[in-house]
Write a protein that holds these residues in place. Structure first.
Motif, PDB file in Angstrom:
ATOM      1  N   PRO A  22       1.660 -24.023   5.016  1.00 19.36           N
ATOM      2  CA  PRO A  22       2.115 -22.635   4.932  1.00 19.36           C
ATOM      3  C   PRO A  22       3.391 -22.491   4.103  1.00 19.36           C
ATOM      4  CG  PRO A  22       2.484 -23.509   7.147  1.00 19.36           C
ATOM      5  CD  PRO A  22       1.793 -24.583   6.354  1.00 19.36           C
ATOM      6  N   ARG A  23       3.420 -21.470   3.296  1.00 22.69           N
ATOM      7  CA  ARG A  23       4.618 -21.022   2.593  1.00 22.69           C
ATOM      8  C   ARG A  23       4.414 -19.548   2.278  1.00 22.69           C
ATOM      9  NH1 ARG A  23       8.222 -23.178  -2.500  1.00 22.69           N
ATOM     10  NH2 ARG A  23       9.990 -21.882  -1.928  1.00 22.69           N
ATOM     11  N   PRO A  24       4.531 -18.696   3.300  1.00 20.86           N
ATOM     12  CA  PRO A  24       4.288 -17.266   3.095  1.00 20.86           C
ATOM     13  C   PRO A  24       5.245 -16.671   2.060  1.00 20.86           C
ATOM     14  CG  PRO A  24       4.330 -17.800   5.431  1.00 20.86           C
ATOM     15  CD  PRO A  24       4.808 -19.011   4.694  1.00 20.86           C
ATOM     16  N   VAL A  25       4.667 -15.877   1.157  1.00 19.26           N
ATOM     17  CA  VAL A  25       5.429 -15.242   0.089  1.00 19.26           C
ATOM     18  C   VAL A  25       5.239 -13.732   0.204  1.00 19.26           C
ATOM     19  CG1 VAL A  25       5.704 -15.020  -2.405  1.00 19.26           C
ATOM     20  CG2 VAL A  25       5.141 -17.251  -1.413  1.00 19.26           C
ATOM     21  N   ALA A  26       6.335 -13.018   0.425  1.00 18.51           N
ATOM     22  CA  ALA A  26       6.311 -11.551   0.494  1.00 18.51           C
ATOM     23  C   ALA A  26       7.718 -11.035   0.293  1.00 18.51           C
ATOM     24  CB  ALA A  26       5.771 -11.082   1.845  1.00 18.51           C
ATOM     25  N   GLU A  27       7.827  -9.837  -0.256  1.00 22.43           N
ATOM     26  CA  GLU A  27       9.123  -9.166  -0.433  1.00 22.43           C
ATOM     27  C   GLU A  27       8.956  -7.707  -0.051  1.00 22.43           C
ATOM     28  OE1 GLU A  27      12.017 -10.508  -1.164  1.00 22.43           O
ATOM     29  OE2 GLU A  27      11.173 -12.498  -1.518  1.00 22.43           O
ATOM     30  N   ALA A  28       9.919  -7.176   0.666  1.00 19.11           N
ATOM     31  CA  ALA A  28       9.873  -5.762   1.053  1.00 19.11           C
ATOM     32  C   ALA A  28      11.280  -5.316   1.443  1.00 19.11           C
ATOM     33  CB  ALA A  28       8.909  -5.552   2.217  1.00 19.11           C
ATOM     34  N   HIS A  29      11.479  -4.016   1.458  1.00 19.59           N
ATOM     35  CA  HIS A  29      12.775  -3.427   1.802  1.00 19.59           C
ATOM     36  C   HIS A  29      12.503  -2.067   2.444  1.00 19.59           C
ATOM     37  CE1 HIS A  29      16.806  -1.736   1.194  1.00 19.59           C
ATOM     38  NE2 HIS A  29      17.226  -2.969   0.976  1.00 19.59           N
ATOM     39  N   THR A  30      13.378  -1.616   3.277  1.00 18.94           N
ATOM     40  CA  THR A  30      13.199  -0.304   3.905  1.00 18.94           C
ATOM     41  C   THR A  30      13.219   0.827   2.866  1.00 18.94           C
ATOM     42  OG1 THR A  30      15.571  -0.168   4.350  1.00 18.94           O
ATOM     43  CG2 THR A  30      14.157  -0.980   6.142  1.00 18.94           C
ATOM     44  N   GLU A  31      13.766   0.558   1.681  1.00 17.91           N
ATOM     45  CA  GLU A  31      13.833   1.565   0.616  1.00 17.91           C
ATOM     46  C   GLU A  31      12.687   1.449  -0.392  1.00 17.91           C
ATOM     47  OE1 GLU A  31      16.340   4.040   0.307  1.00 17.91           O
ATOM     48  OE2 GLU A  31      16.807   3.367   2.343  1.00 17.91           O
ATOM     49  N   SER A  32      11.780   0.486  -0.227  1.00 18.40           N
ATOM     50  CA  SER A  32      10.684   0.279  -1.188  1.00 18.40           C
ATOM     51  C   SER A  32       9.920   1.572  -1.439  1.00 18.40           C
ATOM     52  CB  SER A  32       9.713  -0.783  -0.679  1.00 18.40           C
ATOM     53  OG  SER A  32      10.328  -2.035  -0.536  1.00 18.40           O
ATOM     54  N   LYS A  33       9.627   1.834  -2.726  1.00 21.78           N
ATOM     55  CA  LYS A  33       8.901   3.051  -3.117  1.00 21.78           C
ATOM     56  C   LYS A  33       7.431   2.768  -3.424  1.00 21.78           C
ATOM     57  CE  LYS A  33      12.943   5.259  -3.539  1.00 21.78           C
ATOM     58  NZ  LYS A  33      13.814   4.187  -3.074  1.00 21.78           N
ATOM     59  N   ILE A  34       7.182   1.566  -3.966  1.00 21.26           N
ATOM     60  CA  ILE A  34       5.837   1.177  -4.381  1.00 21.26           C
ATOM     61  C   ILE A  34       5.509  -0.161  -3.728  1.00 21.26           C
ATOM     62  CG2 ILE A  34       4.372   0.542  -6.348  1.00 21.26           C
ATOM     63  CD1 ILE A  34       6.239   2.315  -8.095  1.00 21.26           C
ATOM     64  N   VAL A  35       4.296  -0.287  -3.207  1.00 19.74           N
ATOM     65  CA  VAL A  35       3.858  -1.548  -2.627  1.00 19.74           C
ATOM     66  C   VAL A  35       2.774  -2.125  -3.534  1.00 19.74           C
ATOM     67  CG1 VAL A  35       2.785  -2.689  -0.647  1.00 19.74           C
ATOM     68  CG2 VAL A  35       4.375  -0.798  -0.279  1.00 19.74           C
ATOM     69  N   ILE A  36       2.945  -3.388  -3.881  1.00 21.18           N
ATOM     70  CA  ILE A  36       1.955  -4.109  -4.665  1.00 21.18           C
ATOM     71  C   ILE A  36       1.206  -5.031  -3.700  1.00 21.18           C
ATOM     72  CG2 ILE A  36       1.578  -5.793  -6.509  1.00 21.18           C
ATOM     73  CD1 ILE A  36       4.262  -4.761  -7.718  1.00 21.18           C
ATOM     74  N   ILE A  37      -0.096  -4.784  -3.566  1.00 18.98           N
ATOM     75  CA  ILE A  37      -0.917  -5.627  -2.693  1.00 18.98           C
ATOM     76  C   ILE A  37      -1.908  -6.381  -3.572  1.00 18.98           C
ATOM     77  CG2 ILE A  37      -2.510  -5.730  -0.750  1.00 18.98           C
ATOM     78  CD1 ILE A  37      -1.257  -3.156   0.296  1.00 18.98           C
ATOM     79  N   GLY A  38      -1.664  -7.671  -3.711  1.00 18.37           N
ATOM     80  CA  GLY A  38      -2.536  -8.518  -4.506  1.00 18.37           C
ATOM     81  C   GLY A  38      -3.402  -9.384  -3.610  1.00 18.37           C
ATOM     82  N   GLN A  39      -3.804 -10.533  -4.118  1.00 19.91           N
ATOM     83  CA  GLN A  39      -4.708 -11.410  -3.379  1.00 19.91           C
ATOM     84  C   GLN A  39      -3.919 -12.400  -2.533  1.00 19.91           C
ATOM     85  OE1 GLN A  39      -8.379 -11.119  -6.522  1.00 19.91           O
ATOM     86  NE2 GLN A  39      -7.458 -13.083  -6.238  1.00 19.91           N
ATOM     87  N   ALA A  40      -3.486 -13.488  -3.155  1.00 16.19           N
ATOM     88  CA  ALA A  40      -2.730 -14.541  -2.463  1.00 16.19           C
ATOM     89  C   ALA A  40      -2.002 -15.342  -3.528  1.00 16.19           C
ATOM     90  CB  ALA A  40      -3.667 -15.449  -1.668  1.00 16.19           C
ATOM     91  N   PRO A  41      -0.916 -15.991  -3.165  1.00 17.34           N
ATOM     92  CA  PRO A  41      -0.192 -16.785  -4.148  1.00 17.34           C
ATOM     93  C   PRO A  41      -1.051 -17.921  -4.704  1.00 17.34           C
ATOM     94  CG  PRO A  41       1.037 -16.612  -2.081  1.00 17.34           C
ATOM     95  CD  PRO A  41      -0.318 -16.044  -1.840  1.00 17.34           C
ATOM     96  N   GLY A  42      -0.837 -18.234  -5.974  1.00 15.46           N
ATOM     97  CA  GLY A  42      -1.442 -19.410  -6.577  1.00 15.46           C
ATOM     98  C   GLY A  42      -0.520 -20.604  -6.382  1.00 15.46           C
ATOM     99  N   THR A  43      -0.861 -21.718  -6.989  1.00 15.71           N
ATOM    100  CA  THR A  43      -0.060 -22.935  -6.798  1.00 15.71           C
ATOM    101  C   THR A  43       1.343 -22.797  -7.380  1.00 15.71           C
ATOM    102  OG1 THR A  43      -1.049 -23.885  -8.790  1.00 15.71           O
ATOM    103  CG2 THR A  43      -2.020 -24.514  -6.674  1.00 15.71           C
ATOM    104  N   LYS A  44       1.480 -22.091  -8.508  1.00 18.36           N
ATOM    105  CA  LYS A  44       2.808 -21.934  -9.113  1.00 18.36           C
ATOM    106  C   LYS A  44       3.720 -21.113  -8.197  1.00 18.36           C
ATOM    107  CE  LYS A  44       5.329 -20.900 -13.249  1.00 18.36           C
ATOM    108  NZ  LYS A  44       5.442 -20.242 -14.518  1.00 18.36           N
ATOM    109  N   VAL A  45       3.182 -20.029  -7.650  1.00 19.55           N
ATOM    110  CA  VAL A  45       3.969 -19.193  -6.729  1.00 19.55           C
ATOM    111  C   VAL A  45       4.232 -19.954  -5.429  1.00 19.55           C
ATOM    112  CG1 VAL A  45       3.949 -17.056  -5.376  1.00 19.55           C
ATOM    113  CG2 VAL A  45       3.227 -17.026  -7.772  1.00 19.55           C
ATOM    114  N   HIS A  46       3.270 -20.722  -4.976  1.00 17.12           N
ATOM    115  CA  HIS A  46       3.491 -21.541  -3.781  1.00 17.12           C
ATOM    116  C   HIS A  46       4.684 -22.479  -4.016  1.00 17.12           C
ATOM    117  CE1 HIS A  46       2.559 -23.876  -0.155  1.00 17.12           C
ATOM    118  NE2 HIS A  46       2.868 -24.942  -0.886  1.00 17.12           N
ATOM    119  N   ALA A  47       4.743 -23.066  -5.202  1.00 19.75           N
ATOM    120  CA  ALA A  47       5.824 -24.007  -5.514  1.00 19.75           C
ATOM    121  C   ALA A  47       7.178 -23.313  -5.624  1.00 19.75           C
ATOM    122  CB  ALA A  47       5.515 -24.764  -6.803  1.00 19.75           C
ATOM    123  N   SER A  48       7.202 -22.136  -6.265  1.00 20.74           N
ATOM    124  CA  SER A  48       8.484 -21.453  -6.513  1.00 20.74           C
ATOM    125  C   SER A  48       8.918 -20.567  -5.343  1.00 20.74           C
ATOM    126  CB  SER A  48       8.398 -20.593  -7.778  1.00 20.74           C
ATOM    127  OG  SER A  48       7.594 -19.444  -7.563  1.00 20.74           O
ATOM    128  N   GLY A  49       7.948 -20.033  -4.591  1.00 19.76           N
ATOM    129  CA  GLY A  49       8.264 -19.086  -3.529  1.00 19.76           C
ATOM    130  C   GLY A  49       8.582 -17.693  -4.051  1.00 19.76           C
TER     131      GLY A  49
END
Length: 190
Positions: A22-49
């Motif tokens: 597991p290495r959950p990747v998500a970002e959010a803020h109480t002020e967020s205006k737009i939400v981007i909902i994609g699929q799931a992180p790939g290996t590069k995003v898993h590595a970088s976070g």
């Protein structure tokens, strides 16, 4: 929100199914205006976070016409995938997002984001989950009919380089969809 994000980052409900752990990747803020909902992180995003820290993310930022700095400003964009961890490799790309994540975490996140005005649904997993029976039979039809889902949702194909064929086969996406997307996004974040 910070407590919730910390809980998400500690999540291990599907750890036994994750080849890289597991290495959950998500970002959010109480002020967020737009939400981007994609699929799931790939290996590069898993590595970088860092969400969308790959060629798909670069293409997505081009589609939105935003800089890295703006894209990663969580007061503007929340980034919440359908599956928060890298799901593993399948026969023709990554496996589908794990089904545990969205039911577990999406609603609590939305409850902490009262200023959201638009949700970008990237790919069929997000579109089917949120649009349910309103989704068309194919991703192409759903994206072509994007105006019927506004003002709440904006369906998009995945910006992966693997989708070059889809983009070349559907030139209307560049001509008809992207200008509307850019206008809506910039109206909300400026």
């Amino acid at each position: 929100m910070e407590v919730l994000l910390n809980d998400i980052r500690q999540c291990s409900i599907c750890a036994k199914h994750l080849p890289l752990g597991p290495r959950p990747v998500a970002e959010a803020h109480t002020e967020s205006k737009i939400v981007i909902i994609g699929q799931a992180p790939g290996t590069k995003v898993h590595a970088s976070g860092v969400p969308w820290d790959d060629a798909s993310g670069k293409q997505l930022r081009n589609w939105l016409n935003v800089s890295d700095e703006v894209f990663y400003d969580s007061t503007k964009f929340a980034i919440i995938p359908m599956g928060f961890c890298y799901p593993g490799k399948g026969k023709s790309g990554d496996l589908p997002p794990r089904p545990e994540c969205a039911p577990q975490w999406h609603q609590p996140l939305f409850e902490h984001m009262p200023k959201v005005k638009l949700i970008l649904l990237i790919g069929t997993y997000a579109q089917n989950y949120y649009l349910k029976e309103k989704a068309k039979d194919t991703l192409t039809e759903t994206v072509a009919n994007f105006k019927t889902y506004l003002p709440d949702y904006f369906p998009l194909p995945h910006p992966s380089p693997r989708n070059r064929f889809w983009l070349s086969k559907n030139p209307w996406f560049d001509k008809e969809v992207l200008p509307v997307l850019k206008t809506k996004v910039h109206a909300l974040i400026s």
